[in-house]
Design a protein around this motif. Structure first.
Motif, PDB file in Angstrom:
ATOM      1  N   UNK A   1     -14.130   1.696   9.503  1.00 23.80           N
ATOM      2  CA  UNK A   1     -15.119   0.642  10.321  1.00 23.80           C
ATOM      3  C   UNK A   1     -14.751  -0.535   9.604  1.00 23.80           C
ATOM      4  N   UNK A   2     -14.058  -0.871   8.469  1.00 21.21           N
ATOM      5  CA  UNK A   2     -13.661  -1.991   7.738  1.00 21.21           C
ATOM      6  C   UNK A   2     -12.290  -1.767   7.311  1.00 21.21           C
ATOM      7  N   UNK A   3     -11.760  -2.967   6.966  1.00 23.41           N
ATOM      8  CA  UNK A   3     -10.295  -2.769   6.233  1.00 23.41           C
ATOM      9  C   UNK A   3     -10.176  -3.812   5.399  1.00 23.41           C
ATOM     10  N   UNK A   4      -9.505  -3.689   3.992  1.00 17.81           N
ATOM     11  CA  UNK A   4      -9.133  -4.694   3.293  1.00 17.81           C
ATOM     12  C   UNK A   4      -7.639  -4.479   2.820  1.00 17.81           C
ATOM     13  N   UNK A   5      -6.840  -5.149   3.736  1.00 17.63           N
ATOM     14  CA  UNK A   5      -5.324  -4.517   3.477  1.00 17.63           C
ATOM     15  C   UNK A   5      -5.255  -3.102   3.604  1.00 17.63           C
ATOM     16  N   UNK A   6      -4.690  -2.218   2.768  1.00 16.63           N
ATOM     17  CA  UNK A   6      -4.514  -0.811   2.884  1.00 16.63           C
ATOM     18  C   UNK A   6      -5.872  -0.163   2.859  1.00 16.63           C
TER      19      UNK A   6
ATOM     20  N   UNK B   1      -8.457   4.443  -0.538  1.00 14.07           N
ATOM     21  CA  UNK B   1      -7.438   3.410  -1.302  1.00 14.07           C
ATOM     22  C   UNK B   1      -6.165   3.378  -0.320  1.00 14.07           C
ATOM     23  N   UNK B   2      -5.729   4.340   0.380  1.00 16.68           N
ATOM     24  CA  UNK B   2      -4.655   4.041   1.037  1.00 16.68           C
ATOM     25  C   UNK B   2      -3.335   4.683   0.299  1.00 16.68           C
ATOM     26  N   UNK B   3      -2.067   4.347   0.618  1.00 13.54           N
ATOM     27  CA  UNK B   3      -0.858   4.556  -0.113  1.00 13.54           C
ATOM     28  C   UNK B   3      -0.209   3.289  -0.393  1.00 13.54           C
TER      29      UNK B   3
END
Length: 329
Positions: A38-43, A93-95
């Motif tokens: 629902x929200x993104x900050x880069x990855x 945190x993503x990859x």
């Protein structure tokens, strides 16, 4: 490590190897997909697990993936909390890739803070393991309603001299390669964790050799062990800071850890609680902050989160704390 731990017991070595093969070959149940971001900050993204009421943002460790908090349909802290009158969201945190090499722990904290700022009300933060350390830093950049910490290290001297020396030796060997890659591989982090309790690492595979892979007990082991053996690498800057500044120098415990130029604090002017496991070998109780509201639970590190005991020793007390009326401003 297996040779060292079973040097005088070849039968135990054989059982451990049989358990490892059984673990590798066992069928897995499918894991529920994470909700859409629902929200993104880069990855880095924020998943919404539903529910109503005060938003609760759960910040997991950078090490191992976040799905330990949503392990299976009948063993999900996140989905259970969402049914307790709380709106539950999870930082993922993503990859990272080599281009993220300069992103340190403070950068992750600020990204988490920016995601929290997208919400309609100041959230309660729930930090798990190193995610709790990051949550404390993030709280310096965004308005929060309260902070709950689960197995969160702050006084890294509490890991003990022998453990910190062993970690420093391994980091000395791995650091040149990690610097060249721009990443700290998960394989290095996993080997480091094995060394914290090598006997238990062997014993759990010895025990698994005797289980029916299709049994509920075996499937619970598989889900947890797959989590423990998975995870993205760390950006080099985050790994260097973790091993040099936190484990080696204990900057947080000494009040010297700086994030964006300011000293990160272990206390904030909001309600705070920490849940500390008395038998934790991964994050020892001596490394906790020592807050006035400190709940000691009779479980190990992961046992606080998963399994049937987790509901009574952590899930229910955590839900009561999060739902407590004084937290609502």
């Amino acid at each position: 490590m297996l040779r060292s731990e079973t040097a005088d017991d070849p039968a135990r070595r054989a059982r451990a190897l049989a358990g490892l093969r059984a673990y590798q070959d066992a069928p897995r149940l499918p894991r529920a997909a994470m909700p859409e971001p629902v929200a993104r900050d880069g990855r880095i993204v924020l998943h919404d697990y539903g529910g109503t009421g005060r938003p609760v943002v759960v910040i997991p460790s950078l090490i191992n993936p976040p799905f330990v908090l949503d392990l299976s349909p009948d063993n999900s802290l996140l989905r259970w909390l969402a049914g307790q009158g709380l709106r539950v969201l999870l930082v993922d945190w993503g990859a990272p890739g080599p281009a993220d090499r300069s992103m340190d722990l403070g950068d992750h904290a600020q990204a988490a803070a920016r995601l929290c700022a997208t919400l309609d009300a100041p959230p309660l933060l729930v930090g798990y393991c190193l995610g709790g350390t990051i949550a404390l830093a993030a709280a310096g950049f965004v308005d929060t309603a309260g902070i709950a910490l689960i197995a969160t290290p702050w006084h890294f001297a509490g890991f003990g001299e022998a453990t910190r020396a062993a970690i420093a030796d391994q980091w000395t060997m791995a650091q040149p390669t990690a610097e060249q890659m721009g990443l700290v591989p998960m394989e290095f982090l996993q080997a480091m964790f094995w060394q914290l309790d090598p006997g238990r690492t062997v014993d759990k595979y010895v025990a698994f050799a005797d289980l029916d892979p299709a049994s509920a007990k075996a499937q619970a082991f598989l889900a947890l062990e797959d989590w423990a053996n998975a995870g993205a690498p760390l950006p080099y800057a985050a790994g260097r800071e973790l091993f040099d500044d936190l484990f080696d120098a204990d900057l947080p415990g000494g009040g010297r850890w700086r994030v964006a130029g300011d000293v990160a604090s272990a206390t904030h002017a909001v309600p705070m609680v920490e849940f500390v496991a008395e038998s934790d070998r991964i994050v020892p109780a001596a490394s906790a902050i020592g807050l006035a509201d400190r709940r000691i639970v009779p479980a190990g590190h992961v046992g606080m989160i998963v399994g049937s005991r987790g509901r009574s020793v952590l899930w229910e007390p955590l839900a009561r704390w999060l739902s407590d009326a004084p937290h609502i401003r």
